[in-house]
Structure formats: C-alpha cells, structure tokens
Design a protein around this motif. Structure first.
Motif, mmCIF file in Angstrom:
data_model
loop_
_atom_site.group_PDB
_atom_site.id
_atom_site.type_symbol
_atom_site.label_atom_id
_atom_site.label_comp_id
_atom_site.label_asym_id
_atom_site.label_seq_id
_atom_site.Cartn_x
_atom_site.Cartn_y
_atom_site.Cartn_z
ATOM 1 N N GLN A 76 0.825 -1.204 0.000
ATOM 2 C CA GLN A 76 0.000 0.000 0.000
ATOM 3 C C GLN A 76 0.858 1.253 0.000
ATOM 4 N N LYS A 77 1.956 1.232 0.735
ATOM 5 C CA LYS A 77 2.855 2.392 0.763
ATOM 6 C C LYS A 77 3.475 2.640 -0.606
ATOM 7 N N ASP A 137 -9.133 8.735 5.689
ATOM 8 C CA ASP A 137 -10.239 8.284 4.837
ATOM 9 C C ASP A 137 -9.929 8.525 3.365
ATOM 10 N N GLU A 138 -9.357 9.671 3.040
ATOM 11 C CA GLU A 138 -8.980 9.958 1.653
ATOM 12 C C GLU A 138 -7.954 8.944 1.157
ATOM 13 N N VAL A 139 -6.975 8.634 2.007
ATOM 14 C CA VAL A 139 -5.917 7.698 1.630
ATOM 15 C C VAL A 139 -6.505 6.309 1.386
ATOM 16 N N ARG A 140 -7.397 5.877 2.265
ATOM 17 C CA ARG A 140 -8.036 4.559 2.080
ATOM 18 C C ARG A 140 -8.842 4.517 0.785
ATOM 19 N N ASN A 156 -9.719 2.679 -4.716
ATOM 20 C CA ASN A 156 -9.919 2.996 -6.137
ATOM 21 C C ASN A 156 -8.839 2.346 -6.990
ATOM 22 N N PHE A 157 -7.606 2.389 -6.515
ATOM 23 C CA PHE A 157 -6.507 1.772 -7.262
ATOM 24 C C PHE A 157 -6.710 0.273 -7.370
ATOM 25 N N ASN A 158 -7.067 -0.375 -6.260
ATOM 26 C CA ASN A 158 -7.231 -1.834 -6.240
ATOM 27 C C ASN A 158 -8.435 -2.295 -7.052
#
Length: 53
Positions: A22-23, A38-41, A46-48
């Motif tokens: 994830q990093k 929350d934005e980071v999650r 979205n990427f996954n």
C-alpha cells in the motif's frame, strides 16, 4: 463540527497503518499535500478496484 486530521505524504508513507504494498501505491499516487486517512483509504480502494489493461 469535527475536523479530520490531515497528514503529509511523508507522514502517511511512514505510518504503520499501511502495508508495504500500500505504501508503494501511495508513494506513486499521492501528491505533495495533506490527506485524511479516509482519503488515503479511498485512493487505495480505487486503485485496487481498477481493471488491469
């Protein structure tokens, strides 16, 4: 009114909340600004969920 804490890209990458994979994703996708957790999650989700091309 509740304000979410915001963190810099460097703080997020250094956090123990995210896996190494994830990093790597975040290091590539985050800009030099502050994000809430929350934005980071959401960015990770979205990427996954994108289809491989």
């Amino acid at each position: 009114m509740y304000l979410e804490n915001k963190f810099s890209k460097e703080q997020i990458i250094a956090s123990k909340q995210f896996t190494i994979n994830q990093k790597d994703i975040l290091n590539a996708l985050l800009e030099d600004r502050e994000y809430s957790i929350d934005e980071v999650r959401e960015i990770i989700n979205n990427f996954n969920n994108k289809e491989a091309k």
